[in-house]
Design a protein around this motif. Structure first.
Motif, PDB file in Angstrom:
ATOM      1  N   ALA A 172       8.218   3.794  -3.396  1.00  0.00           N
ATOM      2  CA  ALA A 172       8.846   4.844  -2.588  1.00  0.00           C
ATOM      3  C   ALA A 172       8.713   4.541  -1.103  1.00  0.00           C
ATOM      4  O   ALA A 172       9.623   4.838  -0.312  1.00  0.00           O
ATOM      5  N   ALA A 173       7.595   3.930  -0.705  1.00  0.00           N
ATOM      6  CA  ALA A 173       7.391   3.600   0.702  1.00  0.00           C
ATOM      7  C   ALA A 173       8.257   2.435   1.150  1.00  0.00           C
ATOM      8  O   ALA A 173       8.637   2.349   2.332  1.00  0.00           O
ATOM      9  N   SER A 178       0.873  -1.172   0.000  1.00  0.00           N
ATOM     10  CA  SER A 178       0.000   0.000   0.000  1.00  0.00           C
ATOM     11  C   SER A 178       0.908   1.218   0.000  1.00  0.00           C
ATOM     12  O   SER A 178       2.144   1.090   0.043  1.00  0.00           O
ATOM     13  N   LYS A 179       0.325   2.406  -0.027  1.00  0.00           N
ATOM     14  CA  LYS A 179       1.142   3.627  -0.056  1.00  0.00           C
ATOM     15  C   LYS A 179       2.018   3.760   1.187  1.00  0.00           C
ATOM     16  O   LYS A 179       3.085   4.344   1.137  1.00  0.00           O
ATOM     17  N   SER A 231       3.096   0.236  -7.794  1.00  0.00           N
ATOM     18  CA  SER A 231       2.956   1.669  -8.045  1.00  0.00           C
ATOM     19  C   SER A 231       4.208   2.406  -7.582  1.00  0.00           C
ATOM     20  O   SER A 231       4.984   1.912  -6.754  1.00  0.00           O
ATOM     21  N   GLU A 232       4.388   3.611  -8.096  1.00  0.00           N
ATOM     22  CA  GLU A 232       5.526   4.420  -7.692  1.00  0.00           C
ATOM     23  C   GLU A 232       5.438   4.761  -6.204  1.00  0.00           C
ATOM     24  O   GLU A 232       6.451   4.811  -5.498  1.00  0.00           O
ATOM     25  N   GLU A 233       4.213   4.978  -5.705  1.00  0.00           N
ATOM     26  CA  GLU A 233       4.026   5.310  -4.297  1.00  0.00           C
ATOM     27  C   GLU A 233       4.434   4.150  -3.397  1.00  0.00           C
ATOM     28  O   GLU A 233       5.096   4.341  -2.369  1.00  0.00           O
ATOM     29  N   SER A 234       4.055   2.937  -3.792  1.00  0.00           N
ATOM     30  CA  SER A 234       4.416   1.767  -2.990  1.00  0.00           C
ATOM     31  C   SER A 234       5.921   1.537  -2.990  1.00  0.00           C
ATOM     32  O   SER A 234       6.519   1.215  -1.954  1.00  0.00           O
TER      33      SER A 234
END
Length: 481
Positions: A178-179, A152-153, A173-176
């Protein structure tokens, strides 16, 4: 038929003692890798002279059910047991992460001191097995561990690991990403590694990170990346088992040809190309006649030379669309294709319309494929005293090759009609003996104008039309809704 063990794209491993140890360990516990899996394991576990991983970033794209998760299990089993590494195994969905947990738990048992453990010596290494949904983990007494989460994000916060596994990377995803990346910033071993594994993403997936890694892998310029890909490239015969074997290394082992046959029947072309042939950016790659070649022979303002005409009729397999196509000469002396009429619904209108055309024109041939749905029109046409030229499979193969060659050599023209343009854009090949014919498997796309054009051109050439004769055929293009 056995799947190809050599990837279309891959980093050939050098000496890999760590890889050899990993394969020996997994093989001792009923996880014997295939030849192709061994190549990947050895590459991913190559070390430099300073003891650091040669490839801190690793990735694999291989169609489903071939065994990419087996590779990850070998890496995890080895890293936890012999290197005391900490893993974070992530997936797009909770059920996928839990499935991976259950598979790895098979080696270690249900809990510490599990009397039913299949491998007691591995169970003796277990400090804790957490079975709570969403918090699954296997922790060993040597400090090695593997924790499983769905992405998840905000996922990954609070974890510190040596290896980050990103399964279902086509949904990463890019957000995942990055996290999750900071989980390796302070890797306890000081030797972090990230693994991405998945299949080519479709248009609705957030697969930018995976695609970016793949592009670097294909270019082959990033020495710190080990990328493996089993896939097909360019225009291929989707029904050819040899093509299936090229993209599916486990074919003939854990994956059987009948399964792929069923998938071929159930999937549309683009889905099959992506999911089973591992093809990236599949939209348009299977186009048989290129858009440029087709545009080159388009001429919307043709001048009819008044020559004899060849007609052809085609009916879709579901009998929902019928098309009449004509070929005659243009003033330049080249034959040109004209979609006279297409209608939705029953083809019952066709015989009368053909008879009407024949009364007012010098029609030298009316061509129908006797193995297709239009064959039901042969008898009604004969009753109207229309002579029909029937084609068999061999004629169809020659006709398809003839149209293709004529377009590529710019020896045929067409009126740039939307229905024919669309048919050419969506048409695919199917094997027909040693040759090919147009493929009707995609039921959502009408290719009757193209099949009709193919047969009409074949009939025109076979009739030997040379002397221009006045034609009174009234032609019109119909755009299907």
């Amino acid at each position: 038929m056995v799947g190809c063990q050599i990837p279309r794209v891959g980093v050939e491993p050098a000496d890999s003692p760590e890889g050899d140890d990993a394969i020996a360990l997994s093989s001792a516990y009923e996880l014997q890798p295939d030849e192709w899996q061994e190549k990947v394991v050895r590459s991913w576990l190559e070390v430099r002279k300073d003891g650091k991983w040669k490839h801190p970033r690793c990735g694999i794209a291989v169609p489903r059910q071939n065994g990419k998760n087996g590779i990850i299990e070998i890496i995890e089993l080895f890293g936890m047991v012999l290197r005391a590494e900490k893993f974070l195994h992530t997936a797009h969905e909770v059920k996928t992460a839990r499935k991976a947990f259950i598979r790895l738990k098979y080696f270690f048992g249900e809990k510490a001191n599990d009397p039913t453990a299949r491998f007691p010596e591995l169970n003796q290494l277990v400090r804790e097995v957490r079975n709570t949904n969403g918090q699954e983990a296997i922790v060993l007494v040597n400090g090695g561990s593997c924790e499983f989460i769905a992405r998840s994000k905000g996922s990954g916060r609070g974890f510190t690991v040596d290896k980050l596994v990103l399964d279902e990377a086509q949904e990463l995803s890019e957000e995942s990403l990055a996290a999750l990346m900071p989980t390796m910033s302070a890797a306890p071993s000081g030797n972090p590694q990230m693994i991405l594994a998945g299949t080519p993403p479709d248009e609705g997936m957030a697969g930018d990170a995976f695609t970016r890694m793949r592009n670097s892998g294909v270019e082959g310029q990033d020495r710190r990346l080990s990328w493996f890909e089993w896939s097909c490239l360019g225009v291929v015969d989707l029904d050819d088992p040899h093509v299936w074997a090229a993209a599916n290394p486990a074919l003939g082992m854990r994956l059987n040809a009948e399964t792929i046959e069923d998938e071929r029947a159930a999937m549309d072309d683009e889905t099959f190309m992506r999911e089973r042939l591992g093809m990236w950016s599949v939209s348009g790659v299977q186009r048989v006649i290129s858009a440029d070649a087709w545009r080159t022979v388009a001429k919307s303002n043709l001048r009819d030379a008044g020559a004899a005409v060849a007609l052809a009729v085609d009916v879709s397999p579901d009998r929902d669309t019928s098309t009449i196509v004509a070929v005659t000469l243009e003033n330049s002396g080249l034959p040109y294709i004209d979609v006279i009429e297409s209608r939705r619904g029953s083809p019952a209108w066709v015989p009368e319309r053909i008879a009407e055309i024949c009364k007012g024109s010098d029609v030298r041939a009316v061509v129908i494929d006797n193995a297709g749905a239009a064959s039901s029109l042969i008898e009604p046409l004969l009753k109207r005293r229309v002579k029909v030229t029937e084609t068999n499979a061999r004629d169809m193969a020659k006709a398809c090759g003839g149209l293709y060659d004529a377009v590529m050599d710019a020896k045929v023209l067409h009126l740039d009609q939307p229905s024919l343009n669309h048919a050419v854009a969506v048409a695919r090949k199917r094997r027909l003996g040693d040759a090919w014919a147009w493929n009707r498997k995609d039921a959502d796309s009408d290719i009757t104008p193209l099949v009709g054009a193919t047969l009409a051109l074949w009939g025109f050439e076979a009739s030997g039309v040379k002397r221009p004769m006045r034609s009174n055929v009234r032609r019109k293009a119909v755009v299907l809704g």
